[in-house]
Design a protein around this motif. Structure first.
Motif, short mmCIF file in Angstrom:
data_model
loop_
_atom_site.label_atom_id
_atom_site.label_comp_id
_atom_site.label_asym_id
_atom_site.label_seq_id
_atom_site.Cartn_x
_atom_site.Cartn_y
_atom_site.Cartn_z
N SER A 77 -7.17 45.42 35.36
CA SER A 77 -7.65 46.97 36.24
C SER A 77 -6.26 47.11 35.93
O SER A 77 -5.81 48.18 35.21
CB SER A 77 -8.74 46.58 37.39
OG SER A 77 -8.31 47.67 37.99
N CYS A 116 -5.13 51.06 33.73
CA CYS A 116 -4.79 51.73 34.59
C CYS A 116 -3.44 52.90 33.88
O CYS A 116 -3.48 53.10 33.41
CB CYS A 116 -5.41 51.81 35.71
SG CYS A 116 -4.90 53.39 36.44
N CYS A 131 -0.83 56.06 38.24
CA CYS A 131 -1.56 55.25 38.57
C CYS A 131 -1.99 54.79 39.50
O CYS A 131 -1.48 54.51 40.42
CB CYS A 131 -0.70 54.19 38.22
SG CYS A 131 -2.17 52.17 37.49
N VAL A 144 -4.47 52.32 40.73
CA VAL A 144 -4.66 51.24 40.64
C VAL A 144 -3.21 50.99 40.96
O VAL A 144 -3.83 50.03 42.33
CB VAL A 144 -6.07 50.45 39.53
CG1 VAL A 144 -5.27 49.03 39.70
CG2 VAL A 144 -6.75 50.87 39.22
N HIS A 197 -17.28 56.36 41.23
CA HIS A 197 -17.79 55.24 40.65
C HIS A 197 -18.57 54.04 40.62
O HIS A 197 -19.07 53.74 41.71
CB HIS A 197 -16.25 54.88 39.53
CG HIS A 197 -15.17 55.37 39.12
ND1 HIS A 197 -14.45 54.95 39.04
CD2 HIS A 197 -15.33 56.41 39.27
CE1 HIS A 197 -13.13 56.11 38.45
NE2 HIS A 197 -14.11 57.26 37.87
N LYS A 222 -10.51 51.17 36.55
CA LYS A 222 -10.76 51.75 38.10
C LYS A 222 -12.03 51.21 38.28
O LYS A 222 -12.21 49.89 38.81
CB LYS A 222 -10.93 53.09 38.15
CG LYS A 222 -9.01 53.39 38.90
CD LYS A 222 -9.53 54.87 38.89
CE LYS A 222 -7.18 55.01 38.96
NZ LYS A 222 -7.43 56.33 38.72
N MET A 236 -12.14 47.48 38.95
CA MET A 236 -11.44 47.07 40.23
C MET A 236 -13.03 46.94 40.86
O MET A 236 -13.54 46.04 41.79
CB MET A 236 -11.16 48.40 41.21
CG MET A 236 -9.80 48.88 40.58
SD MET A 236 -8.33 47.84 40.89
CE MET A 236 -8.59 47.99 42.78
N LEU A 251 -12.86 58.58 44.76
CA LEU A 251 -12.14 58.50 44.38
C LEU A 251 -10.86 59.50 45.06
O LEU A 251 -12.01 60.30 45.57
CB LEU A 251 -11.26 58.84 42.70
CG LEU A 251 -11.49 57.76 42.10
CD1 LEU A 251 -11.28 58.09 40.49
CD2 LEU A 251 -10.64 57.10 42.23
N PHE A 258 -7.24 57.36 43.65
CA PHE A 258 -7.70 55.73 44.60
C PHE A 258 -8.72 55.75 45.06
O PHE A 258 -9.19 56.77 45.61
CB PHE A 258 -6.67 55.14 45.55
CG PHE A 258 -6.48 56.13 46.46
CD1 PHE A 258 -5.31 57.16 46.59
CD2 PHE A 258 -7.16 55.61 47.57
CE1 PHE A 258 -5.08 57.30 48.34
CE2 PHE A 258 -6.61 56.18 48.76
CZ PHE A 258 -5.81 57.03 49.23
N TYR A 259 -9.16 54.89 45.15
CA TYR A 259 -10.60 54.56 45.96
C TYR A 259 -10.79 54.64 47.44
O TYR A 259 -10.05 54.11 48.27
CB TYR A 259 -11.53 53.42 45.79
CG TYR A 259 -11.87 53.26 44.19
CD1 TYR A 259 -13.06 54.49 43.70
CD2 TYR A 259 -11.80 52.27 43.58
CE1 TYR A 259 -13.20 54.46 42.56
CE2 TYR A 259 -12.00 52.46 42.22
CZ TYR A 259 -13.05 53.27 41.21
OH TYR A 259 -13.58 53.20 40.24
#
Lengths: 138, 138
Positions: free
Chosen positions: A47, A51, A117, A119, B4, B41, B44, B78, B85-86
């Motif tokens: 991942s 990314c 990025c 991730v 997501h 992503k 992940m 996100l 990012f999450y």
């Protein structure tokens, strides 16, 4: 072995291939699996590679960097104790070309690493992330 | 859409299948891709589902919990700004069976969540993680 490794190859445009085209997840026989798929933790590394790889693919085009291709190798070191997580991660960018503009490629990599990025941003919250760039004659 | 979603299905033993068996990563046309693979992503989230899913598969066997099967749905929200990012993640465990021992299954899930799942531990460093368990008659 607490180091996992993922190799991701750019296929052009935004496409990436990751270790043989499988997505099925499975464990080793040692852990009750049949070794018929990816380890879930390795997928975290894939991942990360995907990314940042998509950022690179996009920026190489936008900034007209001349490369033949590139690959990304990611290595992650797991903690010894449960829950086992990656405490250190190394991201190695390998650019191939006959006349590489190293300064431009370095700028591209760090635009992804520092700015785009997501991730990578997540990884920085739990791991020490090390970035290396290799310029290879092709 | 900054949410997501990943759906992971248990195949028995330690095997899991994730959205159609592809591992190639690709982006939407909007971002220069051909939509021919997974978003990095999302991987992940698949990683998280696979990691905790393998714990569950293993513990269900060890603790002789009677289930027909189970699935895991993971959703991640996100951030709006780069790097995206999450920030919030929901993990939904769905157990199917004719006579489910809910207390035992809850114990199993939380052994993974709190003790064994390293990917969950990584997610907790950057996201608020919410866990839900559904018991379904099959």
């Amino acid at each position: 072995m607490n180091t996992h490794q993922v190799h991701t190859k750019w296929l052009g445009e935004m496409g990436f291939e990751h270790q043989g085209g499988i997505i099925k997840m499975d464990a080793d026989a040692e852990f009750g699996g049949n070794n018929e798929g990816l380890r879930p933790k390795s997928m975290m590394l894939a991942s990360l590679a995907g990314c940042t790889g998509m950022d690179i693919a996009s920026l190489v085009k936008k900034m007209k960097a001349e490369i033949d291709t590139f690959t990304i190798d990611v290595e992650g070191d797991l903690t010894e104790e449960h829950p086992k997580f990656y405490h250190s991660v190394r991201v190695n960018y390998n650019f191939f070309g006959s006349d590489l503009d190293e300064a431009k490629l370095q700028k591209i990599v760090y635009l992804s690493v520092d700015k785009y990025c997501g991730v990578m941003e997540m990884f920085r919250q739990f791991a020490k992330v090390e970035v290396n760039i290799n310029y290879l004659k092709s």
